[in-house]
Scaffold this active site. Structure first.
Site: not given
Ligand SMILES: *[C@@H]1O[C@H](CO)[C@@H](O)[C@H](O)[C@H]1NC(C)=O
Ligand SMILES: *[C@@H]1O[C@H](CO)[C@@H](O)[C@H](O)[C@H]1NC(C)=O
Ligand SMILES: *[C@@H]1O[C@H](CO)[C@@H](O)[C@H](O)[C@H]1NC(C)=O
Length: 738
Positions: A156, A221, A528
């Protein structure tokens, strides 16, 4: 006067000439313009795949004149599932290739819709999102060692998951059969693969609109929802490995999907899961290549229900999955100022003291618009949107934008009418607590009446309470789940099976409206979401029964499916009006993984039967004068029963060698049904038995489909049931347009 016309004539001539040359230019450009074509050469003729590819090069060279031109033109060479290639060709080159010996078909590449734009869909699989808070350990999961050793290929958009979502703690090295790779992309490095996510490949040939590359290629992320979806896995195969084939960039190019499938076959996946929409004949060819090589392919039925004939991916070799609700509810009580209470579903954790009455502002139809609501004073108030009438799944009201407006402007909550309660975009808001509650029309109407009667309507929204088990009637077929009959294969009953696909808790991508809202998780719904559950269950089954063919695995799932809900009442299908579900809603029924491991009898189908069926298509308007074989499917569909029809089926005993099965018939209304023989006696020497099912129309009328079933029972634990759909007709060519 004469002068004038003398002048005018050359002008006209010039104009005609200009028009003519621009037309000629357009024509020649049309002929010279190159597009991606897919060339199918049938089953591959060599075991040595390098020979297969050089055959493709030679064939292209013979048309394009030079090897250089051939190499420049070719996009993908397909050589594991079938023999074929895609190449940049002009229309006349494509036509020329069509005439070459050994070429079965040449088709222009198509773009297919994805069933989801949400990259984390398939995480449900790796996570084994809880379907039910089940206390006792699942036998199938234990027997299959949670799917360890199985590799599930996912084709996908595969927006690269961060490695955290695919934590590989406690996993051994990939199974030795694994031959795939971890292909680095713009925002994905080879280190992002691990012992859980063992492979990743992506396809970005000239058939991909390059604009999508920017949008689609990012790592998403913090999409992990480990903390959110607590519970045990009933459906998924939590220890199976995942290999991602990113063939979609916004939409999916058939040429790339075929390459993804071809690679997955080469790499050694055990199960293939595709979240694509309606696939054409060419893509069906790719999935057929996988199935004939022993790899079951699972696809979603689509989200175009409850309208009939909307089921997609209905090739008989596919497992086509419908979506059901789950026996878990997030109940939220709404109390109006007159103390009337309604129970709805939401995900709302009230702040301390937040559980109090607020003023309710009512917006009807067109007024239910983010701009309009933004222009009103909603501070400290709850917004109520009521838009009666059939909404459209493809163009829903802008609820996410309205919720954003409510939050931005200090509103206390947002409640709104939804076309179907299990609609695709029910979301919850976490963070600064803002209740966001979808309501059915009946409730919405009553609240609207209350608002119209009272000067200052008030409302209180209470903290959500999670309920699961017997209090909730489940499963029910989701309203959005696409329905049969198959618009393409009338003799193939579709969908095949149903699995949970409503209110699956998933993390929200931190983009767009969700990001601005601070939404960290959503209830995600869709076929899905149901599809990975079946992929996971198939992986478990295959791990317990490594010798079963894709057809056997599918048969085991279908013949053991539930048709009753948790209260022993026939499963209902949601829709404009709820009704008892039938096989066009859920195929054989709702999946029952534990039973599927020990089905008793199997309806098996060989690879050659599937190939014969494909080469003699029923639905694609082929000129072939062949009759497609009646496949040994674990279902029977008769689209045109005039007087009588006899269907032959064959079952293989996979249980105790000495077994006696008796037939139990549930004839479709208006049809007489008989089975010969009505008793099947199995022994060590007789594992395989055929029988006839005879259907006779009892009424001479042009009818609609009616449903029934045939079950073989061994007097013990095995009840091997298949669904039946029959349509009685007077004349086959009778347009039912009245
Ligand atoms: C992802 O989560 C961590 C911890 O919660 C944080 O420090 C980080 O900035 C986050 N990354 C993004 C790209 O949002
Ligand atoms: C890679 O990620 C960066 C930062 O998020 C983004 O600007 C860039 O467009 C991405 N590249 C691709 C090809 O997706
Ligand atoms: C909402 O209204 C305010 C003031 O009327 C305006 O400044 C703002 O741009 C509006 N927001 C949106 C998203 O339209």
């Amino acid at each position: 006067m004469a002068r004038f016309s003398e002048l005018r004539a050359p002008c006209l001539l010039l104009l005609v000439f200009l028009l003519y040359s621009s037309l000629r230019l357009q024509l020649s450009q049309g002929l010279k313009q190159r597009r991606v074509y897919i060339v199918y050469l049938g089953e591959r003729q060599h075991e040595d795949v390098s020979l297969v590819t050089s055959l493709h090069h030679d064939l292209l060279t013979s048309v394009l004149g030079s090897k250089e031109a051939a190499l420049e033109s070719i996009v993908h060479s397909y050589r594991y599932g079938f023999s074929g290639f895609s190449a940049m060709l002009t229309e006349s080159q494509a036509r020329k290739i069509q005439t070459l010996p050994g070429v079965v078909s040449v088709k222009e590449n198509t773009m297919v819709r994805m069933h989801t734009t949400r990259s984390w869909d398939f995480l449900g699989l790796s996570m084994g999102v809880d379907i039910k808070q089940e206390q006792q350990p699942n036998e199938l999961l234990a027997a299959a060692n949670h799917g360890d050793g199985m590799i599930i290929g996912v084709i996908d958009s595969g927006v690269w998951p961060e490695s955290q979502s695919f934590a590989d703690d406690g996993y051994g090295p990939p199974p030795s059969k694994w031959k795939g790779t971890c292909q680095a992309g713009a925002n994905f490095s080879a280190h992002d693969c691990n012992r859980k996510l063992i492979g990743a490949r992506w396809y970005a040939g000239p058939d991909i609109d390059r604009r999508f590359l920017q949008a689609g290629g990012n790592v998403v992320h913090n999409t992990s929802f480990f903390g959110l979806a607590a519970g045990t896995a009933r459906g998924g195969a939590p220890r199976a490995r995942i290999a991602v084939y990113k063939a979609c960039w916004g939409t999916c190019s058939t040429a790339s999907v075929l390459k993804g499938i071809d690679h997955a076959i080469h790499d050694g996946v055990d199960v293939l899961s595709l979240s694509l929409g309606s696939t054409d004949e060419m893509a069906a060819l790719g999935t057929l290549g996988a199935v004939t090589r022993g790899i079951p392919v699972i696809m979603a039925a689509g989200n175009d229900g409850p309208t009939e004939q909307t089921v997609q991916n209905s090739s008989p070799w596919l497992l086509t999955v419908a979506a059901t609700t789950v026996d878990r509810s997030f109940l939220t009580v709404i109390t109006l100022g007159n103390n009337r209470q309604f129970v709805a579903q939401s995900m709302y954790v009230a702040d301390k003291g937040g559980d109090e009455f607020s003023q309710l502002l009512y917006y009807f139809n067109d007024r239910c618009d983010p701009d309009y609501i933004n222009s009103t004073d909603i501070h400290g108030k709850v917004v109520f949107c009521y838009t009666p009438g059939p909404g459209s799944v493809s163009a829903p009201p802008k609820y996410a934008d309205i919720a954003a407006t409510v939050r931005r402007n200090g509103g206390k909550g947002f409640i709104f009418s939804q076309n179907n309660l299990d609609s695709l975009d029910l979301y919850a808001i976490k963070g600064p607590a803002l209740p966001c509650v979808p309501l059915d029309f009946k409730t919405s109407y009553q609240i609207a009446v209350y608002c119209n009667r009272i000067g200052i309507p008030k409302i209180k929204i209470s903290t959500t309470r999670t309920t699961s088990g017997s209090e909730v009637v489940a499963p029910r077929i989701a309203a959005f789940s696409s329905r049969g009959p198959s618009p393409i294969y009338h003799g193939v009953l579709k969908p095949d099976i149903a699995a949970p696909g409503v209110y699956i808790l998933a993390a929200a991508a931190q983009t767009g409206a969700y990001k601005s809202l601070g939404v960290s998780y959503v209830f995600d719904s869709g076929t899905s979401m149901a599809c990975p559950h079946i992929s996971g269950i198939v992986a478990l089954l295959k791990s317990v029964h490594p010798d079963w063919s894709p057809a056997a695995l599918k048969s085991a799932l279908m013949t053991t499916a539930h048709t009753m809900d948790s209260h022993g009442v026939p499963i209902e299908a949601n829709g404009n009006r709820a009704k008892i579900a039938d096989p066009f809603d859920y195929g054989a029924g709702s999946v029952n993984p534990t039973k599927a491991a020990d089905p008793g009898l199997i309806y098996d189908i060989s690879a050659s039967d599937y190939l014969e069926f494909f080469n003699c298509p029923q639905g694609f308007g082929s000129n072939n004068n062949c009759t497609p074989p009646d496949l040994n499917l674990p279902s029977i569909a008769i689209p045109g029963l005039k007087t009588s029809v006899t269907v032959v089926r064959t079952v293989t005993n996979v249980g105790q060698p000495n077994a006696v099965y008796k037939a139990f018939l549930e004839p479709p209304p208006g049809v007489k049904m008989a089975v010969e023989p009505a008793v099947l006696v199995f022994s060590n020497a007789k594992r395989v038995q055929s029988f006839k099912v005879i259907f006779r129309a009892t009424r001479r009328i042009q009818g609609s489909y009616t449903f029934g079933s045939l079950a073989w029972h061994d007097g013990g634990a095995h009840l091997v049931r298949i669904p039946i759909a029959v349509r009685v007709v007077i004349e086959e060519l009778y347009s039912d347009a009245s």
